[in-house]
Motif scaffolding. Sequence first.
Motif, PDB file in Angstrom:
ATOM      1  N   ALA A 127       0.798  -0.996   0.098  1.00  0.00           N
ATOM      2  CA  ALA A 127       0.183   0.062   0.010  1.00  0.00           C
ATOM      3  C   ALA A 127       0.934   1.280  -0.176  1.00  0.00           C
ATOM      4  CB  ALA A 127      -0.759  -0.036   1.261  1.00  0.00           C
ATOM      5  N   GLY A 128       0.722   2.225  -1.024  1.00  0.00           N
ATOM      6  CA  GLY A 128       1.467   3.347  -1.122  1.00  0.00           C
ATOM      7  C   GLY A 128       2.524   3.374  -2.029  1.00  0.00           C
ATOM      8  N   THR A 129       3.339   4.384  -2.291  1.00  0.00           N
ATOM      9  CA  THR A 129       4.231   4.740  -3.143  1.00  0.00           C
ATOM     10  C   THR A 129       5.772   4.121  -2.376  1.00  0.00           C
ATOM     11  OG1 THR A 129       2.998   6.187  -4.125  1.00  0.00           O
ATOM     12  CG2 THR A 129       5.432   6.411  -4.418  1.00  0.00           C
ATOM     13  N   THR A 130       6.588   3.286  -2.947  1.00  0.00           N
ATOM     14  CA  THR A 130       7.923   2.975  -2.714  1.00  0.00           C
ATOM     15  C   THR A 130       8.887   3.788  -3.481  1.00  0.00           C
ATOM     16  OG1 THR A 130       7.211   0.756  -1.640  1.00  0.00           O
ATOM     17  CG2 THR A 130       9.586   1.022  -2.464  1.00  0.00           C
ATOM     18  N   ARG A 131      10.110   4.081  -2.894  1.00  0.00           N
ATOM     19  CA  ARG A 131      10.898   4.798  -3.532  1.00  0.00           C
ATOM     20  C   ARG A 131      12.397   4.043  -3.220  1.00  0.00           C
ATOM     21  NH1 ARG A 131      12.688   9.721  -6.195  1.00  0.00           N
ATOM     22  NH2 ARG A 131      10.627  10.226  -6.211  1.00  0.00           N
ATOM     23  N   MET A 132      13.212   3.473  -4.378  1.00  0.00           N
ATOM     24  CA  MET A 132      14.148   2.989  -4.118  1.00  0.00           C
ATOM     25  C   MET A 132      15.414   3.935  -4.858  1.00  0.00           C
ATOM     26  SD  MET A 132      12.924  -0.836  -5.518  1.00  0.00           S
ATOM     27  CE  MET A 132      11.153  -0.675  -5.649  1.00  0.00           C
ATOM     28  N   ARG A 133      16.361   4.187  -3.861  1.00  0.00           N
ATOM     29  CA  ARG A 133      17.241   5.321  -4.268  1.00  0.00           C
ATOM     30  C   ARG A 133      18.676   4.633  -4.725  1.00  0.00           C
ATOM     31  NH1 ARG A 133      15.077  10.230  -2.465  1.00  0.00           N
ATOM     32  NH2 ARG A 133      13.188  10.138  -0.852  1.00  0.00           N
ATOM     33  N   GLY A 134      19.060   5.426  -5.791  1.00  0.00           N
ATOM     34  CA  GLY A 134      20.409   5.149  -6.096  1.00  0.00           C
ATOM     35  C   GLY A 134      20.969   3.758  -6.295  1.00  0.00           C
ATOM     36  N   LEU A 135      20.083   3.545  -7.620  1.00  0.00           N
ATOM     37  CA  LEU A 135      20.138   2.399  -8.193  1.00  0.00           C
ATOM     38  C   LEU A 135      21.122   2.225  -9.520  1.00  0.00           C
ATOM     39  CD1 LEU A 135      16.574   0.996  -7.881  1.00  0.00           C
ATOM     40  CD2 LEU A 135      18.363   0.980  -6.309  1.00  0.00           C
ATOM     41  N   LYS A 136      22.158   3.106  -9.721  1.00  0.00           N
ATOM     42  CA  LYS A 136      22.948   3.266 -10.919  1.00  0.00           C
ATOM     43  C   LYS A 136      23.517   1.927 -11.419  1.00  0.00           C
ATOM     44  CE  LYS A 136      26.202   6.551 -12.870  1.00  0.00           C
ATOM     45  NZ  LYS A 136      27.871   6.896 -12.508  1.00  0.00           N
ATOM     46  N   GLU A 137      23.970   1.112 -10.126  1.00  0.00           N
ATOM     47  CA  GLU A 137      24.630  -0.121 -10.582  1.00  0.00           C
ATOM     48  C   GLU A 137      23.964  -0.943 -11.237  1.00  0.00           C
ATOM     49  OE1 GLU A 137      27.989  -1.236 -10.281  1.00  0.00           O
ATOM     50  OE2 GLU A 137      28.336   0.619 -10.576  1.00  0.00           O
ATOM     51  N   LEU A 138      22.675  -0.951 -11.164  1.00  0.00           N
ATOM     52  CA  LEU A 138      21.748  -1.858 -11.578  1.00  0.00           C
ATOM     53  C   LEU A 138      21.785  -2.123 -13.086  1.00  0.00           C
ATOM     54  CD1 LEU A 138      18.246  -1.900  -9.796  1.00  0.00           C
ATOM     55  CD2 LEU A 138      20.610  -3.223  -9.207  1.00  0.00           C
ATOM     56  N   ARG A 139      22.278  -0.791 -13.811  1.00  0.00           N
ATOM     57  CA  ARG A 139      22.176  -0.899 -15.212  1.00  0.00           C
ATOM     58  C   ARG A 139      23.258  -1.692 -15.831  1.00  0.00           C
ATOM     59  NH1 ARG A 139      19.020   3.214 -16.923  1.00  0.00           N
ATOM     60  NH2 ARG A 139      18.361   4.935 -15.461  1.00  0.00           N
TER      61      ARG A 139
END
Length: 449
Positions: free
Chosen positions: A340-352
């Motif tokens: 429920a609600g809006t999740t923010r996952m920060r700093g995911l540059k390495e996922l690229r």
Amino acid sequence: MHDTPAARLLAARAPARPLSGKAAVPGDKSISHRALMFGALAVGTTEITGLLEGEDVLRTAAAMRALGATVQNLGGGHWRVAGRGIGGLVEPEDVLDMGNSGTAARLLCGLLAGHKLFAVMTGDASLRKRPMKRVTEPLSATGARFATRAGGRLPLAVEGAADPLPLDYRVPVPSAQVKSACLLAGLCARGITRVVEPEATRDHTENMLRHFGATVEVGIEGHGRVIELTGQPELVAAPVVVPGDPSSAAFPAVAALLVPGSEILLRGVGMNPLRAGLFATLAEMGADITRLDERIEGGEPVADLRVKASALRAVDVPPERAPSMIDEYPILAVAAAAAAGTTRMRGLKELRVKESDRLAATAALLEANGIRFAIEGDDLVVHGAGGPPPGGGTVVTHMDHRIAMSALVLGLAAQRPVTADDAAFIETSFPGFAALMNRLAGGEALGAP
Ligand SMILES: O=C(O)C1=C[C@@H](OP(=O)(O)O)[C@@H](O)[C@H](O)C1
Ligand SMILES: C=C(OP(=O)(O)O)C(=O)O
């Protein structure tokens, strides 16, 4: 070469009944690669139990054989490695094919840099897209010479250093693979190799160096670490007990959280704090996960996880947590889609720069299944449904095991079935995934579309 498995369509639909029962997840992939490599570098015979027999680790086993170690599969995850001692690896007769595995390729670059030999390395179409300069550049300061395809990609050729120099290197990106490559090269160098990481990443290499008898000093510097390794130790064979992989446990755990009424027990899961970021995040989301029988096995913290279905709420995941859950963002995005609600996952540059561009692949997974999201810079924002997400999509997996497994877990929790366009790559890290999930689901929840 590049014997890429045939693509396999696999679909998941909500199971007829809740997930229940007990299961052990496969051995930790990071620790399994390192156990084989350290076994090959040690003097004596290393016994490994619980080794992950996934494609990625089998590539490392084959490479260690090609470099002169005797590597035996005794069955049931029990492996034996007769090592050659530091500096004792021999020149491979053929190209080393590391398949889909970034860890195998990058750590091996470190080993090869410190040995006076010539080797050529390649990988599958996914691995040949991934950046290798992050290791070849620092490793060149040992005196090793690397030549790569344009953009620092595989295939690469390496001429190892006859008398490697110790490195003093500040790792510019949070990467346990880069850190480990530098430390492995440092084993062959005279003097102290110093690696500084601005953010602490998984420390399995440091732990295993000590376990095999090397001297490693680790200091804390802000969020990061300063690691000093004394070169040319005699590594002595030591038994390795591989814990269950928390990155694999993440999939059945999130499935049990999202399928109403579920309760499962996952046995013997590694709980190294530098790997357990997902579990901290899920706890913040209101997940009912209890660590039972917490213990130390083979030098690593391990627990049984009891997971009960839970109504999750959105969370803000800080960027400094990323290294401790770097492979878990696709499955966290699935959990967030049902929260429920809006999740923010920060700093995911390495996922690229993983097996796929995981930020783009996760976004496409959400898009295909009617889940609202946004990519804002290096952040992923997911608007949760507060219950079963729509589903109904076909997810393009891009040769990425974690995208495939995330899609299938979404299908178990969604209103309509979800198909993964290619589940073959699940074999790289989680052999038997579909069978295990179907056993917990008590039927054919995962199967042909
Ligand atoms: O050292 C390791 O075993 C790993 C390090 C991480 O990669 P990076 O070092 O590229 O962050 C992780 O994503 C990978 O699955 C395994
Ligand atoms: C990133 C991963 O592995 P590797 O870098 O070894 O290919 C992973 O398993 O999610």
